[in-house]
Motif scaffolding. Structure first.
Motif, short mmCIF file in Angstrom:
data_model
loop_
_atom_site.label_atom_id
_atom_site.label_comp_id
_atom_site.label_asym_id
_atom_site.label_seq_id
_atom_site.Cartn_x
_atom_site.Cartn_y
_atom_site.Cartn_z
N GLU A 71 3.86 9.23 -20.07
CA GLU A 71 2.51 9.12 -19.52
C GLU A 71 2.05 7.66 -19.48
O GLU A 71 1.39 7.23 -18.54
N HIS A 103 0.32 7.15 -10.65
CA HIS A 103 0.75 7.75 -11.93
C HIS A 103 1.78 8.86 -11.66
O HIS A 103 2.85 8.87 -12.25
N GLU A 104 1.44 9.77 -10.75
CA GLU A 104 2.37 10.89 -10.49
C GLU A 104 3.67 10.38 -9.87
O GLU A 104 4.75 10.86 -10.18
N HIS A 119 5.91 9.04 -12.51
CA HIS A 119 6.58 10.07 -13.32
C HIS A 119 8.00 10.33 -12.80
O HIS A 119 8.87 10.71 -13.56
N HIS A 178 -0.13 12.70 -23.53
CA HIS A 178 -0.99 11.63 -23.01
C HIS A 178 -1.63 10.88 -24.17
O HIS A 178 -2.01 11.47 -25.17
ZN LIG Z 1 1.16 12.36 -16.19
#
Ligand SMILES: [Zn+2]
Length: 665
Positions: free
Chosen positions: A563, A502-503, A506, A625
């Motif tokens: 997100e 996830h990071e 980004h 989110h």
């Molecule tokens: Zn995030």
């Protein structure tokens, strides 16, 4: 709940990291995987009165809180801590916060010095001077101001001005016409009146002051950008020199403002939202000085209310806690003071926390996971069928230069110039806020320090920072149910693996993709590839726009795009990395579930949570989110591997036809 960080005792490996007893197998996995995986847990774990949401993040945070609580009590009771030492600062900070008798007795007096200064203001220049002075004291009225890397030249620090000054959590609260928002708005106006009565005014004066403040804030809100508009970093990048600034806002003398802000040697700055500052300039003459004074006084008291006597604290809680978020009762004082201590002297407390509770093996294991995922991500970029070779090379270069921070900072923040006293909570809070202000201002003219952290070590969260091109995982999140040294790979890859992916994603979401490998806001995409990315992102926007919460309230697909892209990419990357492990290649069942099934069950477990309706409504407006239910189910609906693992078929509620499935990274 089992956890590995707290007691140092041996863990029982027989505990169930994914407990089938938490599931609700009467729900078909293809209809609602979130409920299938978590249904019984959700039934058995109602939200405590002091919380607005209760789930995996909270459970882990409870464990961290317990560990921090013990450290704080120990520090607070240590009478022998040397003056100026970390233990003295942390201990006294916490102890003054827990001294509710002294706080009660002080009433509003901790705010009196600032209030008296506001009372003495006679004109619009005085209003501006007061605003600047409060900023230097870390109070921060009317607008946001900080020093940070220049987006287009990230090795240089520059002053940045942001919209602010509203009492409600978002500008949309001032304008949305639905019943729920209208109720919050009404309650806010009542709250403005209540605070003025607590400040000693009769009800007629309080009512008038409330109306004046509300009118001024509504004007400011009208000139504020929406959160969706703010997702575009180019819209926020408005560089001005001094002449340009003074021309933008004739009502504000920026040379004086800079001097009052203690800013030296700067000839330019970035204004995030020029329209907002134009409105401020306009209101400085359109709104009477007395109204500005009323506005400033309210905001000081409102900001300090949680640390003042209970009448102020409770009034504030009644609006921000109960009305806005549906919280039924305050958290116990120790938790509130703990959070304030973490927010004020976080790296002093954080160092104590990692010294006692963080295991170096966890860092090693994490680094291993991060490297596996980065390798997998690179392979996926190379395989992309929609991206040109030129853009791929740039994407790979960016991925290859990610800074990886795990656990805690290599270099701790120096709090040497901060004095913490043993008898005044508000004084300590303001002293630390002023310390932070000076710390931030001192960055001007100095090279950017990439060793800095934006979260404290016990935080149960992680982040990507585009200017540093870094991914950061505080010690706090490196625990069950996200990560566990004894867990099978399916659990770790479905949990922290998804978070790592996830990071990383980004860095390539709708915002992150606009920053280059060196952190600069700079377009490195061919126009065709950018167009294709936007088309693919559009599928994700549409998908999440369809999802509803609270019956009729829809998820905002544009606000949550970054997100959702990160969840979708993160899970896909982590799945592929998991498939390279021994377990990922086996068919060995645990508790009746295949490795793939356990991977997806772990993902669902991470997102399990009950949420209050008010909190949900607030988050739909303010949180980028998606709600947990859709963070769990949304990405899965796009993954053929999930369909296969749980035999999802056309007609199942989560089923999406091939042509409507999103795949970006
Ligand atoms: Zn995030």
């Amino acid at each position: 709940m089992a956890s590995c960080q707290e007691t140092g005792k041996e863990k029982t490996v027989s505990r169930k990291l994914l407990d089938p007893a938490n599931m609700d197998t009467t729900v078909r996995p293809g209809d609602n995987f979130f409920l299938y995986a978590n249904g019984t847990w959700l039934k058995n774990n109602p939200i405590p009165g002091s919380e607005t949401r209760w789930g995996s993040f909270n459970e882990l945070q409870e464990n961290n809180f317990a560990a921090l609580h013990a450290l704080l009590e120990e520090a607070a009771n240590n009478k022998n801590a040397a003056k100026g030492s970390a233990e003295q600062k942390v201990g006294d900070f916490y102890r003054t916060g827990m001294d509710s008798a002294a706080i009660e007795k002080a009433g509003i007096t901790p705010a009196n010095e600032v209030l008296a200064r506001i009372d003495a203001i006679t004109d619009a220049n005085g209003v501006l001077k007061e605003i600047a002075t409060e900023h230097t004291q870390g109070i921060g009225p009317l607008f946001g101001f900080y020093v940070g890397p220049d987006d287009k030249n990230v090795t240089k620090q520059i002053c940045q001005f942001w919209q602010g000054g509203l009492g409600m959590p978002d500008r949309d609260y001032y304008f949305k016409t639905d019943e729920r928002t209208a109720k919050v708005r009404e309650a806010y106006q009542k709250y403005l009146g209540t605070m003025h009565m607590l400040m000693g005014q009769d009800s007629a004066t309080a009512k008038k002051n409330a109306a004046d403040i509300y009118k001024l804030e509504t004007a400011l809100a009208g000139a504020s950008m929406t959160r969706v508009e703010m997702r575009d970093p180019y819209k926020l990048y408005n560089k001005f020199d001094m002449a340009g600034l003074n021309k933008l806002t004739p009502g504000i003398n920026w040379n004086t403002m800079f001097a009052d802000l203690k800013v030296k040697g700067q000839d330019s700055c970035i204004v995030g939202m020029p329209a907002f500052f134009k409105e401020v300039s306009k209101q400085l003459s359109a709104t009477p000085v007395d109204v500005w004074k009323t506005y400033l006084k309210f905001h000081v008291v409102n900001d300090l209310a949680p640390y003042l006597s209970s009448n102020f604290d409770n009034a504030r809680f009644d609006f921000y806690g109960k009305t806005v978020r549906g919280q039924q009762e305050q958290k116990p004082r120790w938790k509130r003071v703990l959070s304030t201590t973490d927010g004020s002297v976080g790296e002093l407390l954080g160092k104590m926390y990692v010294d006692k509770h963080f295991k170096p093996e966890a860092k090693e294991r994490m680094l291993n996971l991060v490297n596996n995922l980065a390798e997998t991500y690179a392979a996926r970029i190379k395989r992309l069928d929609w991206m040109s070779e030129a853009t791929k090379q740039k994407a790979l270069a960016k991925l290859g230069t990610f800074i990886k921070k795990i656990g805690y900072p290599d270099k701790w923040k120096d709090y040497g110039s901060l004095t913490v006293v043993n008898d005044n909570y508000v004084k300590n809070i303001l002293a630390s806020a002023e310390f932070e202000y000076n710390y931030n201002i001192a960055k001007l003219g100095r090279p950017v320090d990439k060793t800095e952290w934006g979260m404290t070590p016990p935080t149960v969260n992680a982040y990507y920072n585009p200017a540093f091109n870094e991914i950061v995982f505080p010690a706090g999140i490196l625990q069950y149910p996200f990560f566990d040294m004894d867990a099978d790979d399916a659990v770790n890859y479905g949990g922290i693996g998804g978070v790592i992916g996830h990071e990383m994603t980004h860095g390539f979401d709708d915002q992150g993709r606009q920053y280059a490998a060196d952190g600069n806001l700079q377009d490195w995409w061919t126009p065709e590839d950018a167009e294709k990315f936007n088309q693919k992102a559009g599928v994700v926007i549409n998908q999440f726009n369809e999802y509803t919460v609270l019956d009729s309230v829809h998820v905002n697909g544009q606000l949550t795009l970054g997100e959702n892209l990160a969840d979708l990419g993160g899970l896909a990357i982590s799945y592929e990395a998991f498939k390279k492990t021994k377990q990922g290649q086996s068919n060995e069942k645990i508790d009746g579930f295949t490795p793939d099934q356990r991977f997806f069950l772990s993902w669902a477990q991470v997102w399990r949570a009950n949420t209050r309706d008010e909190e949900m409504a607030n988050r739909i407006m303010t949180d980028p989110h998606s709600p947990n239910l859709w963070r769990c189910n949304g990405p899965l609906s796009n993954m053929p591997e999930f369909y296969q693992a749980f035999n999802v078929q056309p007609g199942d509620k989560m089923y999406r036809a091939d042509s409507t499935r999103a795949k970006v990274w």
